[in-house]
Design an enzyme around this catalytic site. Structure first.
Site, short mmCIF file in Angstrom:
data_model
loop_
_atom_site.label_atom_id
_atom_site.label_comp_id
_atom_site.label_asym_id
_atom_site.label_seq_id
_atom_site.Cartn_x
_atom_site.Cartn_y
_atom_site.Cartn_z
N CYS A 43 0.84 -1.20 0.00
CA CYS A 43 0.00 0.00 0.00
C CYS A 43 0.88 1.25 0.00
O CYS A 43 1.52 1.55 1.02
CB CYS A 43 -0.90 -0.03 1.24
SG CYS A 43 -1.75 1.51 1.60
N CYS A 46 0.27 3.65 2.87
CA CYS A 46 0.79 3.15 4.15
C CYS A 46 2.29 3.44 4.26
O CYS A 46 2.77 3.84 5.33
CB CYS A 46 0.54 1.65 4.28
SG CYS A 46 -1.21 1.20 4.28
#
Length: 140
Positions: A43, A46
């Protein structure tokens, strides 16, 4: 110093809550996408917030708090919009990762909100102003 509890997947999260939530522990949950062998999440959001969130947790979380670092799984598991992805259902109701929330509270920061140090500081100060931190006992 806060205690970090690494959690992988929904079942581990539910099991940890069965142990800790009954003790009225102050629990923060940081949800992110699974990491590879080099410690990098699939991600990109993230990855972008990871250092800021880690710093905020280290500097602002109550010393007796528990910090659940919750791996929500691989990209396919996260993108699953069916009932199979229990992170998207109450009580977590996640719509985006990364997300940071306080258990049994409405406070949460999601996505690019986690890129703002002032919001991160406010997030932790909110627990203090509501008295949650004063009631916190060391959790094990």
């Amino acid at each position: 110093m806060p205690q970090y509890v690494p959690i992988q997947g929904f079942k581990q999260l539910e099991d940890a809550l069965k142990v800790h939530a009954k003790n009225n522990c102050l629990i923060y949950m940081y949800f992110f996408g699974e990491k590879d062998s080099k410690g990098r999440s699939w991600c990109p959001d993230c990855v972008a917030v990871e250092e800021l969130v880690e710093t905020a947790l280290r500097e602002n979380a109550h010393p007796n708090a528990l910090i659940y670092t919750v791996d929500v799984g691989n990209r396919d598991a996260w993108k699953d919009r069916s009932d199979n992805n229990k992170f998207r259902m109450p009580p977590y109701s996640l719509s985006v990762i990364p997300s940071l929330l306080r258990w049994n509270s409405v406070e949460r920061l999601e996505g690019d909100q986690l890129l703002k140090p002032a919001l991160l500081e406010l997030f932790f100060n909110e627990a203090k102003s509501q008295g949650a931190a004063e009631k916190t006992v060391p959790c094990k």
